[in-house]
Design a protein around this motif. Structure first.
Motif, PDB file in Angstrom:
ATOM      1  N   GLN A   1      29.794 -14.807  72.259  1.00  0.00           N
ATOM      2  CA  GLN A   1      28.943 -14.657  70.726  1.00  0.00           C
ATOM      3  C   GLN A   1      29.291 -12.975  70.501  1.00  0.00           C
ATOM      4  OE1 GLN A   1      25.152 -14.558  72.086  1.00  0.00           O
ATOM      5  NE2 GLN A   1      24.826 -16.906  72.342  1.00  0.00           N
ATOM      6  N   HIS A   2      29.791 -12.449  71.393  1.00  0.00           N
ATOM      7  CA  HIS A   2      29.947 -11.149  71.182  1.00  0.00           C
ATOM      8  C   HIS A   2      31.676 -10.983  69.391  1.00  0.00           C
ATOM      9  CE1 HIS A   2      31.357  -7.117  72.787  1.00  0.00           C
ATOM     10  NE2 HIS A   2      30.685  -6.978  71.719  1.00  0.00           N
ATOM     11  N   ALA A   3      32.378 -11.778  70.586  1.00  0.00           N
ATOM     12  CA  ALA A   3      33.574 -12.103  69.534  1.00  0.00           C
ATOM     13  C   ALA A   3      33.412 -12.213  67.846  1.00  0.00           C
ATOM     14  CB  ALA A   3      34.841 -12.776  70.269  1.00  0.00           C
ATOM     15  N   HIS A   4      32.408 -13.564  68.252  1.00  0.00           N
ATOM     16  CA  HIS A   4      31.796 -13.524  66.657  1.00  0.00           C
ATOM     17  C   HIS A   4      30.719 -12.767  65.818  1.00  0.00           C
ATOM     18  CE1 HIS A   4      32.891 -18.077  67.961  1.00  0.00           C
ATOM     19  NE2 HIS A   4      31.819 -18.210  68.640  1.00  0.00           N
TER      20      HIS A   4
ATOM     21  N   VAL B   1      36.734  -1.731  59.126  1.00  0.00           N
ATOM     22  CA  VAL B   1      36.518  -3.221  59.463  1.00  0.00           C
ATOM     23  C   VAL B   1      37.514  -3.892  60.201  1.00  0.00           C
ATOM     24  CG1 VAL B   1      35.900  -5.216  57.350  1.00  0.00           C
ATOM     25  CG2 VAL B   1      35.215  -3.096  57.235  1.00  0.00           C
ATOM     26  N   GLN B   2      38.833  -3.637  59.858  1.00  0.00           N
ATOM     27  CA  GLN B   2      40.236  -3.952  60.268  1.00  0.00           C
ATOM     28  C   GLN B   2      40.454  -3.684  61.787  1.00  0.00           C
ATOM     29  OE1 GLN B   2      43.345  -2.714  58.163  1.00  0.00           O
ATOM     30  NE2 GLN B   2      44.733  -2.978  59.962  1.00  0.00           N
ATOM     31  N   ASP B   3      39.637  -2.948  62.092  1.00  0.00           N
ATOM     32  CA  ASP B   3      39.135  -2.740  63.523  1.00  0.00           C
ATOM     33  C   ASP B   3      38.257  -3.272  64.227  1.00  0.00           C
ATOM     34  OD1 ASP B   3      40.317  -0.465  63.478  1.00  0.00           O
ATOM     35  OD2 ASP B   3      39.091   1.417  64.066  1.00  0.00           O
ATOM     36  N   GLU B   4      37.139  -4.122  63.590  1.00  0.00           N
ATOM     37  CA  GLU B   4      36.510  -4.644  63.739  1.00  0.00           C
ATOM     38  C   GLU B   4      37.465  -6.614  64.274  1.00  0.00           C
ATOM     39  OE1 GLU B   4      33.664  -4.075  64.884  1.00  0.00           O
ATOM     40  OE2 GLU B   4      33.109  -2.372  63.777  1.00  0.00           O
ATOM     41  N   ALA B   5      38.203  -6.695  63.255  1.00  0.00           N
ATOM     42  CA  ALA B   5      39.321  -8.247  63.374  1.00  0.00           C
ATOM     43  C   ALA B   5      39.320  -7.968  65.055  1.00  0.00           C
ATOM     44  CB  ALA B   5      39.910  -7.971  62.596  1.00  0.00           C
ATOM     45  N   GLY B   6      39.979  -6.861  65.143  1.00  0.00           N
ATOM     46  CA  GLY B   6      40.616  -6.435  66.315  1.00  0.00           C
ATOM     47  C   GLY B   6      39.676  -6.511  67.898  1.00  0.00           C
TER      48      GLY B   6
ATOM     49  N   TYR C   1      40.414  -9.180  70.586  1.00  0.00           N
ATOM     50  CA  TYR C   1      41.169  -9.089  71.876  1.00  0.00           C
ATOM     51  C   TYR C   1      40.051  -9.847  72.488  1.00  0.00           C
ATOM     52  CZ  TYR C   1      42.003  -4.247  70.611  1.00  0.00           C
ATOM     53  OH  TYR C   1      42.420  -2.584  69.671  1.00  0.00           O
ATOM     54  N   LEU C   2      39.006 -10.040  72.107  1.00  0.00           N
ATOM     55  CA  LEU C   2      37.418 -10.737  73.158  1.00  0.00           C
ATOM     56  C   LEU C   2      37.641 -13.060  72.872  1.00  0.00           C
ATOM     57  CD1 LEU C   2      34.303  -8.731  71.639  1.00  0.00           C
ATOM     58  CD2 LEU C   2      34.784  -9.044  74.365  1.00  0.00           C
ATOM     59  N   TYR C   3      38.115 -12.804  71.706  1.00  0.00           N
ATOM     60  CA  TYR C   3      38.266 -14.086  71.563  1.00  0.00           C
ATOM     61  C   TYR C   3      40.127 -14.481  73.051  1.00  0.00           C
ATOM     62  CZ  TYR C   3      36.176 -15.753  67.591  1.00  0.00           C
ATOM     63  OH  TYR C   3      35.144 -15.309  66.990  1.00  0.00           O
TER      64      TYR C   3
ATOM     65  N   ARG D   1      38.878  -5.045  81.164  1.00  0.00           N
ATOM     66  CA  ARG D   1      39.883  -4.187  79.984  1.00  0.00           C
ATOM     67  C   ARG D   1      39.453  -4.265  78.375  1.00  0.00           C
ATOM     68  NH1 ARG D   1      41.800  -5.954  85.065  1.00  0.00           N
ATOM     69  NH2 ARG D   1      42.302  -7.897  83.722  1.00  0.00           N
ATOM     70  N   ALA D   2      39.267  -5.523  77.927  1.00  0.00           N
ATOM     71  CA  ALA D   2      38.799  -5.589  76.712  1.00  0.00           C
ATOM     72  C   ALA D   2      37.547  -3.881  75.832  1.00  0.00           C
ATOM     73  CB  ALA D   2      38.314  -7.071  76.300  1.00  0.00           C
ATOM     74  N   MET D   3      36.991  -3.895  76.766  1.00  0.00           N
ATOM     75  CA  MET D   3      35.864  -2.820  76.162  1.00  0.00           C
ATOM     76  C   MET D   3      36.127  -1.639  76.441  1.00  0.00           C
ATOM     77  SD  MET D   3      33.151  -4.080  75.267  1.00  0.00           S
ATOM     78  CE  MET D   3      33.244  -6.099  75.303  1.00  0.00           C
ATOM     79  N   ILE D   4      37.230  -1.580  77.210  1.00  0.00           N
ATOM     80  CA  ILE D   4      37.420   0.337  77.302  1.00  0.00           C
ATOM     81  C   ILE D   4      38.267  -0.001  76.185  1.00  0.00           C
ATOM     82  CG2 ILE D   4      39.060   1.618  78.331  1.00  0.00           C
ATOM     83  CD1 ILE D   4      38.446  -0.173  80.706  1.00  0.00           C
ATOM     84  N   ARG D   5      39.132  -0.884  75.551  1.00  0.00           N
ATOM     85  CA  ARG D   5      39.465  -0.189  73.956  1.00  0.00           C
ATOM     86  C   ARG D   5      38.621  -0.309  73.427  1.00  0.00           C
ATOM     87  NH1 ARG D   5      45.492  -2.359  71.738  1.00  0.00           N
ATOM     88  NH2 ARG D   5      45.350  -1.336  70.061  1.00  0.00           N
TER      89      ARG D   5
END
Ligand code: FAQ
Length: 330
Positions: free
Chosen positions: A54-57, A86-91, A95-97, A163-167
């Motif tokens: 859900q977070h990735a979506h 907006v590009q960061d959000e895609a990134g 990471y989350l997927y 670890r994904a959350m740190i970035r």
């Protein structure tokens, strides 16, 4: 903490757990990280897939309300900044997927569930961005709420998620500042610009409070998720922290939080404030918000329009693998 939750919330008591479950809970209680190939209870895996998916979506769908303003940003500099955000959000979505894939679910399965409506994304992205000031409000309030929720998640028990959350948190801080910077400009601008900033705050305040989820008494997953350290705080705790952090920021802008009941409560050391309209929240997450159909429609269209590219990539990958196989056989 776990022992107290067992007593008050009816979680599985240690004596009812299998030895494997008990050993797992002990690792969580010692703050050890759980890594992908290690044993974990099915419920832990399922809860993580649900929350991380859900977070990735949310990160991916969250590009849409802001993407709407890239071509209309007021200056070249604002356009470049918004594009980068907006590009960061895609990134973040990617990471989350990837982190969710370590739990044995594929990205295609997660996307299928988003597209057929069986998986959620954050309620906030079902509201429209009507003016440029809304882009300021999204950065200030929506990213502000996201950070409040995600900073504690850097300590969550599942290694790849933490670890994904740190970035992600580093980048979200920049996003929050760019939103506040837009609000400062608008609030110090012409009376019309200030009115736009106030209007954006009026419309985004309660939907931002809803981002933290239902009140604790209606939260289905909090107790178990906190025992597993998938969640570090309750929904109401984080909502309170967000209000306490944001009210002085609104004051600095010279804007008014749209809540007559908002008052500092000395005794509790925090603000008293009005709850959002929970009927509206449940309607939005059931698919009936102002932009649900539009957002999902845009994602499904992007998926269908990109089919030729995915097919091309797969054909290329298969051909390369066959060629390598043939070379190895020679
Ligand atoms: N929207 O039992 P709980 C961002 C659902 S990222 C939709 O309390 P839980 C970045 C919940 O899924 C924003 N549904 O649930 C950005 C459950 O339904 P289910 C996303 C919601 O999971 C900024 C039911 O209600 N952040 O914004 C919402 O323990 C700007 C019962 O609720 C995360 O996902 C909601 N707001 O707690 C991007 C952070 N709230 O699944 C672009 C990680 C609740 O049983 C631009 N997630 N529900 O059918 C979490 O921390 C938690 O999942 C909560 C909800 C706190 C969101």
């Amino acid at each position: 903490m776990y022992a107290q939750l067992v007593k008050t919330e009816g979680l599985k008591a240690a004596e009812d757990m299998t030895p494997q479950e008990r050993a797992f809970q002990e690792r969580i209680d010692r703050n050890e990280k759980i890594e992908p190939k290690e044993w974990m209870p099915d419920g832990y895996r399922k809860t993580l897939i649900r929350q991380m998916g859900q977070h990735a979506h949310s990160e991916i769908v969250g590009q849409l309300p802001e993407g709407n303003w890239i071509t209309r940003a007021p200056t070249l500099e604002r356009k470049a900044i918004l594009l980068a955000k907006v590009q960061d959000e895609a990134g973040h979505g990617l990471y989350l997927y990837s982190a969710a894939e370590t739990l044995g679910v594929s990205r295609d399965e997660l996307l299928e569930k988003l597209h057929n409506g069986s998986m959620k994304y954050s309620s906030i992205f079902n509201y429209p961005t009507l003016t440029w000031a809304d882009i300021g409000a999204v950065g200030w309030l929506v990213d502000g709420a996201a950070i409040m929720n995600q900073v504690p998640l850097q300590r969550t028990s599942y290694g790849p998620y933490s670890r994904a959350m740190i970035r992600i948190c580093k980048e979200e801080s920049f996003h929050q500042r760019q939103g506040y910077d837009i609000m400062m400009k608008m609030a110090a601008g012409t009376p019309e610009q200030k009115a736009m900033a106030q209007d954006a705050l009026n419309r985004f305040w309660y939907p931002s409070l809803m981002m933290f989820g239902p009140s604790d008494k209606d939260s289905v997953h909090s107790t178990q998720s906190m025992a597993w350290r998938i969640k570090m705080n309750t929904n109401d705790e984080l909502r309170q922290k967000f209000v306490d952090q944001t009210v002085p920021q609104a004051k600095y802008l010279g804007l008014t939080v749209p809540d007559d009941k908002l008052v500092w409560n000395e005794e509790k050391g925090g603000h008293d404030f009005s709850e959002p309209d929970w009927n509206e929240f449940f309607a939005v997450i059931a698919g009936n918000g102002p932009c649900n159909a539009e957002r999902l429609g845009a994602r499904v269209k992007a998926w269908e329009d990109g089919a030729w590219f995915r097919d091309g990539l797969m054909a290329h990958a298969e051909k390369s693998a066959a060629r390598q196989g043939a070379l190895a056989a020679e």
